[in-house]
Design a protein around this motif. Structure first.
Motif, short mmCIF file in Angstrom:
data_model
loop_
_atom_site.label_atom_id
_atom_site.label_comp_id
_atom_site.label_asym_id
_atom_site.label_seq_id
_atom_site.Cartn_x
_atom_site.Cartn_y
_atom_site.Cartn_z
N ASN A 20 -10.98 3.87 -3.64
CA ASN A 20 -10.13 4.41 -3.93
C ASN A 20 -9.02 4.28 -4.50
OD1 ASN A 20 -8.41 3.93 -1.55
ND2 ASN A 20 -8.13 6.68 -1.13
N ARG A 21 -8.23 2.95 -4.18
CA ARG A 21 -7.32 1.72 -4.78
C ARG A 21 -7.47 0.65 -4.45
NH1 ARG A 21 -2.28 2.51 -0.22
NH2 ARG A 21 -3.42 2.64 1.25
N VAL A 22 -6.48 0.02 -5.01
CA VAL A 22 -6.79 -1.64 -5.01
C VAL A 22 -6.46 -1.93 -3.84
CG1 VAL A 22 -7.07 -2.24 -7.51
CG2 VAL A 22 -5.01 -2.42 -6.41
N GLY A 23 -6.70 -2.93 -3.58
CA GLY A 23 -6.16 -4.05 -2.52
C GLY A 23 -5.98 -4.13 -1.30
N LYS A 25 -7.77 -4.56 1.44
CA LYS A 25 -7.70 -5.69 2.52
C LYS A 25 -5.60 -6.63 2.21
CE LYS A 25 -11.54 -7.64 4.28
NZ LYS A 25 -12.13 -9.07 4.52
N ILE A 26 -4.99 -6.48 1.22
CA ILE A 26 -4.26 -7.49 0.75
C ILE A 26 -3.08 -6.28 1.68
CG2 ILE A 26 -2.63 -7.80 -0.86
CD1 ILE A 26 -4.30 -8.37 -2.49
N LEU A 27 -3.42 -4.82 1.53
CA LEU A 27 -2.51 -4.71 2.47
C LEU A 27 -2.78 -4.49 3.97
CD1 LEU A 27 -3.21 -0.40 0.40
CD2 LEU A 27 -1.12 -2.48 -0.12
N MET A 28 -3.46 -5.08 4.47
CA MET A 28 -3.75 -5.19 6.02
C MET A 28 -3.14 -6.07 6.41
SD MET A 28 -7.70 -5.01 6.95
CE MET A 28 -7.09 -5.84 8.74
#
Length: 376
Positions: A20-23, A25-28
């Motif tokens: 539902n949104r990009v990235g 794995k980047i966010l975590m």
């Protein structure tokens, strides 16, 4: 990165994102601060059946290229250790930067777009999704591996690869905590939360960093690193006094503090609870004057190569990466294009290229994405 690079070259690009949104794995990543690259990146920091495959892409898109983009977007960052770069504030800034770059390059991003079928057309490809049918001259598979299925990871990329005749090498969890069972777990489980510096060794690989005891086994950077090289049944040893000669330490204690007990002295170099457990299970606790030289040598050997008997790993549920993947023998190392099917590309973790802990996997994502985006 692939979309940005291709978009800047005037290509019409659609990013299909099933989440539902990009990235996510980047966010975590990096505890929410995103370890976005490593300034010491070399091909030696990657595991692959073909260790040469990653060289071309990494050489053409270095950490400094990505750092330039970060600085252009005025994202403050710092080096934590060993070349690892993190955002000062939030990993959300990296996602925002990439989306802004996509927007400026004219890239269209569709979230919540799940793929139902992919077919080769003559020419190009047809992708059927819950948002309609898309057709293109080229198709880039950037769907990652099996790690952290709770975030949507799946074997979709491997299925696509096989559909188009590519071999997929066996996969397993990498950069993952190790589990203990039976007696080894009983000996350590109540020390959960205790952490200290060690050097972990297995199959000729050596990593020095911290180890964390958990209620299921062991984790921490040194363990995550060695997990990519260790498999059940392989020997694993832990140097509990990294950077020190254990025999020298013991002999010095014996000479200078002969009345002190071993557990007391070890408790000055290691967490006290762990030092006490060592002396309950693995080492005889006595005043230092009571050990003869052969016994000191035995104790030094245990401290320098403590035999940790792991039973397995926590698996993809908590693994940071997936080892194995699409066989690089079927992919061009300079363009990431399939050698079998024109216009089909594989980038990032879906390929059999896996980096160490510390920003190396993001750098492979940026470099492989840039290589494909430059060739589309």
């Amino acid at each position: 990165m692939c979309a940005i690079t291709a978009g800047r070259r005037g290509k019409r690009v659609l990013v299909v994102e099933h989440a539902n949104r990009v990235g996510k794995k980047i966010l975590m990543s990096g505890g929410g601060r995103c370890n976005f690259t490593n300034t010491g990146t070399t091909p030696e920091n990657y595991l692959s059946a073909n260790p040469h495959f990653c060289k071309s892409a990494l050489a053409r898109y270095s950490p400094w290229h990505f750092i330039d983009m970060v600085e252009r977007h005025r994202i403050a960052y710092h080096e934590k250790e060993l070349g690892q770069l993190f955002c000062d504030e939030s990993s959300k800034l990296i996602v925002r930067m990439l989306l802004d770059e996509c927007a400026s390059a004219g890239v269209r991003v569709e979230t919540g777009c799940s793929i139902e079928q992919v077919q080769a057309r003559n020419p190009g490809y047809e992708v059927r999704t819950n948002r309609g049918v898309f057709r293109s001259d080229a198709l880039v598979v950037a769907s990652g591996g099996l790690s952290i299925p709770a975030m949507g990871a799946s074997g979709f990329g491997y299925q696509l690869a096989r559909q188009f005749g590519h071999d997929v090498l066996p996969t397993r969890a990498g950069l993952v905590p190790l589990t203990l069972s039976g007696r080894p777990l009983e000996q350590l489980a109540d020390l959960s939360g205790v952490a200290f510096a060690v050097t972990a060794t297995s199959n000729g690989q050596v990593f020095s960093n911290s180890m964390l005891i958990t209620h299921r086994g062991v984790s921490g950077p040194a363990i995550l690193q060695i997990s990519s090289y260790w498999e059940p049944g392989d020997p694993l040893s832990i140097d509990l006094l990294p950077g020190r000669d254990a025999l020298d330490v013991l002999q010095q204690w014996q000479a200078e503090r002969p009345a002190a007990e071993l557990k007391t002295l070890l408790g000055e170099l290691l967490p006290k609870r762990f030092a006490q457990r060592l002396c309950e299970v693995w080492l005889p606790n006595r005043p230092m004057r009571q050990y003869n030289l052969p016994r000191l040598r035995e104790m030094a050997a245990t401290l320098a190569a403590w035999p940790l008997v792991a039973s397995g790993t926590e698996g993809y549920r908590t693994a940071e990466v997936t080892l194995g993947g699409v066989d690089t023998a079927g992919v061009s190392s300079s363009t990431m294009e399939s050698r079998q099917v024109p216009g089909l590309y594989f980038i990032g973790e879906v390929l059999d290229v896996t980096g160490w802990l510390g920003g190396y996997n993001f750098q492979w994502a940026w470099a492989s994405g840039h290589a494909a985006g430059s060739a589309l």
